[in-house]
Design an enzyme around this catalytic site. Sequence first.
Site, PDB file in Angstrom:
ATOM      1  N   ASP A  73       0.833  -1.199   0.000  1.00  0.00           N
ATOM      2  CA  ASP A  73       0.000   0.000   0.000  1.00  0.00           C
ATOM      3  C   ASP A  73       0.869   1.251   0.000  1.00  0.00           C
ATOM      4  OD1 ASP A  73      -2.322  -1.463   0.046  1.00  0.00           O
ATOM      5  OD2 ASP A  73      -2.633  -1.297   2.212  1.00  0.00           O
ATOM      6  N   TYR A 102       6.469  -8.312   8.401  1.00  0.00           N
ATOM      7  CA  TYR A 102       6.207  -6.881   8.540  1.00  0.00           C
ATOM      8  C   TYR A 102       6.454  -6.431   9.980  1.00  0.00           C
ATOM      9  CZ  TYR A 102       3.357  -7.565   4.289  1.00  0.00           C
ATOM     10  OH  TYR A 102       2.914  -7.898   3.037  1.00  0.00           O
ATOM     11  N   ASP A 129      -6.778   1.796   8.778  1.00  0.00           N
ATOM     12  CA  ASP A 129      -5.463   2.395   9.058  1.00  0.00           C
ATOM     13  C   ASP A 129      -5.656   3.892   9.276  1.00  0.00           C
ATOM     14  OD1 ASP A 129      -5.417   3.742   6.519  1.00  0.00           O
ATOM     15  OD2 ASP A 129      -4.587   1.960   5.573  1.00  0.00           O
ATOM     16  N   ARG A 140      -3.471  -4.593   8.170  1.00  0.00           N
ATOM     17  CA  ARG A 140      -4.362  -3.591   8.782  1.00  0.00           C
ATOM     18  C   ARG A 140      -5.636  -4.232   9.316  1.00  0.00           C
ATOM     19  NH1 ARG A 140      -7.315  -1.380   3.938  1.00  0.00           N
ATOM     20  NH2 ARG A 140      -6.247  -2.308   2.147  1.00  0.00           N
TER      21      ARG A 140
END
Length: 294
Positions: free
Chosen positions: A39, A67, A81, A179
Amino acid sequence: MPNGVIIIDKPQEWTSMDICAKLRGIFHEKRIGHGGTLDPMATGVLPVFVGRATRAVEFATEGKKEYIAGLKLGVMTNTQDTTGQVLEQRPVQVDRETLKAALEPFRGDILQIPPMYSAIKRDGKKLYELARAGKEVERPPRPVTIYELEVLEEAPAGFPQEEDAWYLRVRCSKGTYVRTLCHDIGQALGCGGCMSALRRTEAAGYTLDQAVTLEELQAATDPASLLIPVDGCFGEYPVVTIRAEALKKAKNGSPFSCAVADGTWRVYGPDGEFLLLGRCAGGVMATIKSFFEV
């Protein structure tokens, strides 16, 4: 012609396709593809495949990813988010041990409902297009795997220092929405939550240690010198070097004799050239995908 993989440390606000477009200009090569979308708000490891190496993209997107995510508790947004519209805020009374305990049900094989702000298609339209039009549709849960999930002791370098923010290391399968994971953890805690930052530290077996920034790539006298050979993408598979008599068959795409165990192999020519990823059965090797220059 340039041929190989370059690991870009993707900057914030760039899309994965923006990076590919930039690299087409730098390498003067149309054949450019990336190994897993990030993203715009995310940074970190974006493997980009150049030239003949683009044939490996389909394999790169299948692997595990890792991540570091910021989890902002007490805030729920329409995008899950902090780039989205705030829908609700709640008081937070969560300590480290409470958060650690809440993570347990999210490890292993779980089901996730994809967010409306995603590129998944429904009746030919992407979900985020429907979401922007004010529509919400039912999304069936999808199975994903969370291999590792832990709370970090402190905020990593470059991450925002915020009240009620925690930092998670997540190692997960293809298709996982981090997210959504943050949103769901917030729901489990009762206070709600969303993702405040995201940095990918590993994808397709490549790590941040191998990554270069766009600025470093643009400053390089010979950008092609920074390319990594594509066979590194298949490091999990054993190696076999074939003899000259099998080389012609291999390059013609025909099955050839190979005295190795059944399974998937990285196949090299007599001169060390990486030829193909192959599958051997009963002493006969068949090509899964070839990588030699035609």
